[in-house]
Write a protein that holds these residues in place. Structure first.
Motif, PDB file in Angstrom:
ATOM      1  N   ILE A   1      32.804 -27.583 -13.312  1.00  0.00           N
ATOM      2  CA  ILE A   1      31.949 -26.852 -12.875  1.00  0.00           C
ATOM      3  C   ILE A   1      31.628 -25.692 -11.629  1.00  0.00           C
ATOM      4  O   ILE A   1      30.803 -24.632 -11.515  1.00  0.00           O
ATOM      5  N   GLU A   2      33.026 -26.049 -10.344  1.00  0.00           N
ATOM      6  CA  GLU A   2      33.672 -24.596 -10.043  1.00  0.00           C
ATOM      7  C   GLU A   2      32.911 -23.733 -10.460  1.00  0.00           C
ATOM      8  O   GLU A   2      32.543 -22.423  -9.919  1.00  0.00           O
ATOM      9  N   MET A   3      34.203 -23.561 -11.650  1.00  0.00           N
ATOM     10  CA  MET A   3      34.472 -22.127 -12.186  1.00  0.00           C
ATOM     11  C   MET A   3      32.997 -21.840 -12.633  1.00  0.00           C
ATOM     12  O   MET A   3      32.844 -20.077 -13.080  1.00  0.00           O
ATOM     13  N   SER A   4      31.890 -22.883 -13.024  1.00  0.00           N
ATOM     14  CA  SER A   4      31.292 -21.809 -13.613  1.00  0.00           C
ATOM     15  C   SER A   4      30.332 -21.500 -12.437  1.00  0.00           C
ATOM     16  O   SER A   4      29.017 -20.151 -13.028  1.00  0.00           O
ATOM     17  N   MET A   5      30.285 -22.056 -11.351  1.00  0.00           N
ATOM     18  CA  MET A   5      29.644 -21.397  -9.790  1.00  0.00           C
ATOM     19  C   MET A   5      29.529 -19.693 -10.111  1.00  0.00           C
ATOM     20  O   MET A   5      29.013 -19.332  -9.503  1.00  0.00           O
ATOM     21  N   MET A   6      31.307 -20.363  -9.692  1.00  0.00           N
ATOM     22  CA  MET A   6      31.802 -18.572  -9.296  1.00  0.00           C
ATOM     23  C   MET A   6      31.787 -17.798 -10.711  1.00  0.00           C
ATOM     24  O   MET A   6      31.699 -16.537  -9.819  1.00  0.00           O
ATOM     25  N   ILE A   7      31.449 -17.830 -11.568  1.00  0.00           N
ATOM     26  CA  ILE A   7      31.038 -17.135 -12.827  1.00  0.00           C
ATOM     27  C   ILE A   7      29.542 -16.475 -12.402  1.00  0.00           C
ATOM     28  O   ILE A   7      29.395 -15.653 -12.585  1.00  0.00           O
ATOM     29  N   THR A   8      28.589 -17.822 -12.407  1.00  0.00           N
ATOM     30  CA  THR A   8      27.322 -16.886 -11.567  1.00  0.00           C
ATOM     31  C   THR A   8      27.764 -15.983 -11.240  1.00  0.00           C
ATOM     32  O   THR A   8      26.035 -14.991 -10.993  1.00  0.00           O
ATOM     33  N   LYS A   9      28.466 -16.729  -9.613  1.00  0.00           N
ATOM     34  CA  LYS A   9      28.324 -15.878  -8.476  1.00  0.00           C
ATOM     35  C   LYS A   9      28.219 -14.610  -8.433  1.00  0.00           C
ATOM     36  O   LYS A   9      28.205 -13.209  -8.236  1.00  0.00           O
ATOM     37  N   LEU A  10      29.133 -14.064  -9.631  1.00  0.00           N
ATOM     38  CA  LEU A  10      29.991 -12.948 -10.336  1.00  0.00           C
ATOM     39  C   LEU A  10      28.781 -11.712 -11.066  1.00  0.00           C
ATOM     40  O   LEU A  10      28.747 -10.657 -10.672  1.00  0.00           O
ATOM     41  N   ILE A  11      27.824 -12.610 -11.585  1.00  0.00           N
ATOM     42  CA  ILE A  11      27.101 -12.105 -12.349  1.00  0.00           C
ATOM     43  C   ILE A  11      26.095 -11.965 -11.199  1.00  0.00           C
ATOM     44  O   ILE A  11      25.302 -10.618 -11.619  1.00  0.00           O
ATOM     45  N   ALA A  12      25.548 -12.531 -11.143  1.00  0.00           N
ATOM     46  CA  ALA A  12      24.969 -12.695  -9.450  1.00  0.00           C
ATOM     47  C   ALA A  12      25.041 -10.982  -8.798  1.00  0.00           C
ATOM     48  O   ALA A  12      24.093 -10.091  -7.422  1.00  0.00           O
ATOM     49  N   ASN A  13      26.124 -10.412  -8.428  1.00  0.00           N
ATOM     50  CA  ASN A  13      26.421  -9.261  -8.424  1.00  0.00           C
ATOM     51  C   ASN A  13      26.138  -8.090  -9.140  1.00  0.00           C
ATOM     52  O   ASN A  13      25.456  -6.750  -8.486  1.00  0.00           O
ATOM     53  N   TYR A  14      25.365  -8.161 -10.163  1.00  0.00           N
ATOM     54  CA  TYR A  14      24.673  -7.564 -10.656  1.00  0.00           C
ATOM     55  C   TYR A  14      23.347  -7.675 -10.844  1.00  0.00           C
ATOM     56  O   TYR A  14      22.654  -6.446 -11.584  1.00  0.00           O
ATOM     57  N   VAL A  15      22.977  -8.473 -10.863  1.00  0.00           N
ATOM     58  CA  VAL A  15      21.110  -9.196 -11.127  1.00  0.00           C
ATOM     59  C   VAL A  15      21.073  -9.739  -9.452  1.00  0.00           C
ATOM     60  O   VAL A  15      21.593 -10.242  -9.534  1.00  0.00           O
ATOM     61  N   PRO A  16      19.711 -10.225  -9.731  1.00  0.00           N
ATOM     62  CA  PRO A  16      19.223 -11.133  -8.394  1.00  0.00           C
ATOM     63  C   PRO A  16      18.988 -12.746  -9.070  1.00  0.00           C
ATOM     64  O   PRO A  16      19.219 -12.567 -10.430  1.00  0.00           O
ATOM     65  N   LEU A  17      19.242 -13.380  -7.875  1.00  0.00           N
ATOM     66  CA  LEU A  17      19.419 -14.187  -8.636  1.00  0.00           C
ATOM     67  C   LEU A  17      18.969 -14.904  -9.991  1.00  0.00           C
ATOM     68  O   LEU A  17      19.010 -15.992 -10.288  1.00  0.00           O
ATOM     69  N   GLU A  18      16.915 -14.885  -9.236  1.00  0.00           N
ATOM     70  CA  GLU A  18      16.265 -15.000  -9.796  1.00  0.00           C
ATOM     71  C   GLU A  18      16.269 -14.925 -11.327  1.00  0.00           C
ATOM     72  O   GLU A  18      15.588 -14.978 -12.770  1.00  0.00           O
ATOM     73  N   ASN A  19      17.027 -13.788 -12.175  1.00  0.00           N
ATOM     74  CA  ASN A  19      17.138 -13.013 -13.018  1.00  0.00           C
ATOM     75  C   ASN A  19      17.944 -13.737 -13.598  1.00  0.00           C
ATOM     76  O   ASN A  19      18.511 -13.184 -15.338  1.00  0.00           O
ATOM     77  N   ILE A  20      18.245 -15.347 -12.744  1.00  0.00           N
ATOM     78  CA  ILE A  20      19.866 -15.843 -14.349  1.00  0.00           C
ATOM     79  C   ILE A  20      19.168 -17.011 -14.332  1.00  0.00           C
ATOM     80  O   ILE A  20      19.114 -17.803 -14.237  1.00  0.00           O
ATOM     81  N   HIS A  21      19.712 -17.409 -15.546  1.00  0.00           N
ATOM     82  CA  HIS A  21      19.233 -18.714 -15.795  1.00  0.00           C
ATOM     83  C   HIS A  21      20.208 -19.571 -16.493  1.00  0.00           C
ATOM     84  O   HIS A  21      21.012 -19.194 -17.627  1.00  0.00           O
ATOM     85  N   VAL A  22      21.229 -20.353 -15.929  1.00  0.00           N
ATOM     86  CA  VAL A  22      22.308 -21.233 -16.619  1.00  0.00           C
ATOM     87  C   VAL A  22      21.855 -22.505 -17.798  1.00  0.00           C
ATOM     88  O   VAL A  22      21.084 -23.450 -16.994  1.00  0.00           O
ATOM     89  N   TYR A  23      22.325 -21.407 -18.695  1.00  0.00           N
ATOM     90  CA  TYR A  23      21.587 -22.904 -19.480  1.00  0.00           C
ATOM     91  C   TYR A  23      22.715 -23.867 -19.413  1.00  0.00           C
ATOM     92  O   TYR A  23      22.374 -25.293 -20.357  1.00  0.00           O
ATOM     93  N   SER A  24      23.667 -23.870 -19.944  1.00  0.00           N
ATOM     94  CA  SER A  24      24.938 -24.904 -19.833  1.00  0.00           C
ATOM     95  C   SER A  24      25.897 -24.476 -18.489  1.00  0.00           C
ATOM     96  O   SER A  24      25.934 -23.622 -18.315  1.00  0.00           O
ATOM     97  N   VAL A  25      27.338 -25.339 -18.780  1.00  0.00           N
ATOM     98  CA  VAL A  25      28.243 -25.045 -17.824  1.00  0.00           C
ATOM     99  C   VAL A  25      28.802 -23.334 -18.211  1.00  0.00           C
ATOM    100  O   VAL A  25      29.709 -22.942 -17.419  1.00  0.00           O
ATOM    101  N   ASP A  26      28.716 -23.593 -19.374  1.00  0.00           N
ATOM    102  CA  ASP A  26      29.605 -22.204 -19.871  1.00  0.00           C
ATOM    103  C   ASP A  26      28.486 -21.072 -20.464  1.00  0.00           C
ATOM    104  O   ASP A  26      29.015 -20.482 -21.160  1.00  0.00           O
ATOM    105  N   GLU A  27      27.519 -21.743 -20.542  1.00  0.00           N
ATOM    106  CA  GLU A  27      26.806 -20.372 -21.337  1.00  0.00           C
ATOM    107  C   GLU A  27      25.431 -20.395 -20.467  1.00  0.00           C
ATOM    108  O   GLU A  27      24.524 -20.637 -19.384  1.00  0.00           O
TER     109      GLU A  27
END
Length: 419
Positions: free
Chosen positions: A89-115
C-alpha cells in the motif's frame, strides 16, 4: 453510432505489472524480469494461493496468480515470499505521488492498489503530447521503483481500460479510439474477458445467443433492457465504447451497486453448521459497511465453491426480499435459506456474500407485529460504534470463538493477507 458528441479526453489507465512480485523484487534487490518470483498468501500451507508471479515464473514454470503453493516446483532459482500488505500500500501511494508530479491530484483516480486512471487533459503545454506524457510516466515508475507497467490510452475511462486489458498488457502500451471499437473489441470472446462482464452475466448473454461483444452491440437495446434492466443499457453502450463517467466523480453519485465479501477458507468446511459460522461473520461485515454508507438492500446473494475433490459444481444464488434491510441477522437468515436450498453437502472451500438492489436508508418502517424491530435497528449501529472506537474484535458474536470462526484470525490481516 455517432461519436461526435462523446467525450474526447486523453485518459490513460496504468497497471503496475505483477505488482506484489515487483515490490518484493525491489525490496530484495532482484530483477523482476529475470527472476522467478511468487508471492504466496501463506508459505506454511500447501494449499495457500499464489497472489502474484513474476513474468519469468509464468514463462518458465507456468505458475500464475491463482495457483497453489503445492503446485510450485522445488527449484533453486525460485524465490518465494509472503505478502507485506502495508509495504504494498505504501508503494502504491508513492507511485500515485510520482504521477501527481505530472498532473493535479484531482486528475488521478486510484482504481486498485496496482492500477490508476489519469486524465492528461491540459498538460500538453508542460509535458508535450499525451502519448509522450504517458510513456514518460511509465519510464519514471520503472526508473524510480524498478516496477514495470502497462498503459492503455483512450478518449474515456472505459476505452483506456479496454486498451490496457486487451492489448497493452502484452505490448506495454496501446492507444485506442472510438473507431477501433468494431475491429478491436467486438471480436472478444468469451464475454467475461471484457471489463464489467462477469461469469453470471456472460452465462445469461450466452443463453440469449450472444457470444461476442459485437453481438451485444448489434442486439436491440430494448431486448437487453428487458433481460437485464439498467445493466442492459450499460452493456449495450459499453459494447460501443461509450462511457460518460469522469475521473474524480464521487462513487456514490455514480451509484454504489453492491457491498460484498469473499473468503477463501484455509481448510474444507464439510457441514452446514461450520459454513454458517463463517457466513454470519461475513454478513456482519457486509451489513456494517452497508449501514455506514447509509444504505439498505433488497437483494441478497450467496456463493459457495466446493473443494477440488468435490463432484458438485459451485453455486451462486440470490433472493430479493420485500422490505429493504441493513440488519445482519436478516441477511444471515436469507443466506442460510439459500444454503439450505442449494448446498450439496460437499466440503466448501470458498464463500461469497453480496447485497445489491440498494436504497438510501430513510425512516424506519415499523411493523405492528414485530415489537423488537426498533431495538434491532439500533443494535447494529451501536455495535458498529463500539468496534469503530475500540477495535473490530472488541465485541464479537459467540460463534466467532468456535473452531469454525475466522474473524479473530482475519483481524490481524490487511486485505485478507499478512500486513
Amino acid at each position: 453510432m455517432d461519436y461526435t458528441l462523446m467525450p474526447q479526453r486523453p485518459i490513460i489507465c496504468i497497471d503496475a505489472k505483477s505488482f506484489y512480485a515487483s515490490c518484493m523484487a525491489m525490496l530484495h534487490g532482484l530483477d523482476i524480469m529475470s527472476t522467478p518470483i511468487a508471492v504466496v498468501a501463506n508459505l506454511k500451507q500447501s494449499g495457500s494461493v499464489v497472489l502474484a508471479a513474476s513474468p519469468m515464473m509464468k514463462e518458465r514454470f507456468h505458475i500464475k496468480t491463482g495457483n497453489r503453493r503445492y503446485e510450485i516446483p522445488n527449484h533453486p532459482e525460485i524465490r518465494l515470499f509472503e505478502p507485506k500488505m502495508n509495504f504494498f500500500i505504501e508503494m502504491s501511494m508513492m507511485i500515485t505521488k510520482l504521477i501527481a508530479n505530472y498532473v493535479p491530484l484531482e486528475n488521478i483516480h486510484v482504481y486498485s492498489v496496482d492500477e490508476s486512471f489519469v486524465d492528461l487533459t491540459g498538460t500538453e503545454k508542460l509535458w508535450g503530447a499525451p502519448e509522450e506524457i504517458a510513456k514518460e510516466i511509465q519510464k519514471a515508475i520503472m526508473d524510480q521503483f524498478r516496477i514495470p507497467s502497462a498503459v492503455g490510452m483512450g478518449p474515456n475511462m472505459l476505452i483506456a481500460k479496454l486498451a490496457l486489458d486487451l492489448e497493452s498488457k502484452k505490448t506495454g502500451f496501446a492507444k485506442w479510439s472510438y473507431e477501433d471499437i468494431p475491429t478491436k473489441l467486438w471480436s472478444v470472446n468469451p464475454l467475461s474477458k471484457m471489463w464489467g462482464i462477469g461469469k453470471q452475466i456472460e452465462s445469461r448473454l450466452n443463453k440469449m445467443g450472444i457470444h461476442t461483444v459485437g453481438g451485444i452491440a448489434n442486439t436491440d437495446l430494448k431486448e437487453l433492457e428487458e433481460e437485464f434492466g439498467i445493466i442492459g443499457n450499460q452493456l449495450y453502450h459499453h459494447a460501443w465504447g461509450i462511457d460518460l463517467s469522469t475521473i474524480g466523480e464521487p462513487i456514490l453519485t455514480k451509484g454504489q451497486i453492491s457491498f460484498s465479501q469473499g473468503q477463501m477458507l484455509m481448510r474444507d468446511y464439510p457441514t452446514r453448521k461450520e459454513i454458517s459460522v463463517v457466513l454470519l461473520e461475513m454478513c456482519e461485515d457486509v451489513m456494517r459497511r452497508t449501514r455506514e454508507a447509509g444504505f439498505t438492500a433488497r437483494t441478497i446473494s450467496l456463493g459457495v465453491s466446493y473443494s477440488r475433490q468435490a463432484m458438485t459444481k459451485s453455486f451462486y444464488r440470490s433472493k430479493t426480499i420485500p422490505i429493504p434491510t441493513n440488519e445482519t441477522m436478516v441477511m444471515f437468515r436469507v443466506c442460510t435459506e439459500l444454503l439450505d436450498e442449494h448446498f450439496a453437502g460437499e466440503p466448501a472451500r470458498q464463500l461469497s456474500v453480496r447485497v445489491t438492489n440498494l436504497e438510501r436508508e430513510r425512516s424506519i418502517q415499523l411493523d405492528l407485529f414485530d415489537e423488537n424491530k426498533l431495538k434491532r435497528q439500533l443494535l447494529g449501529p451501536t455495535m458498529d460504534a463500539i468496534r469503530a472506537k475500540y477495535g473490530t474484535t472488541s465485541i464479537m458474536r459467540a460463534a466467532s470463538y468456535t473452531a469454525s470462526g475466522t474473524a479473530i484470525k482475519r483481524n490481524i490481516l490487511l486485505g485478507g493477507h499478512l500486513a
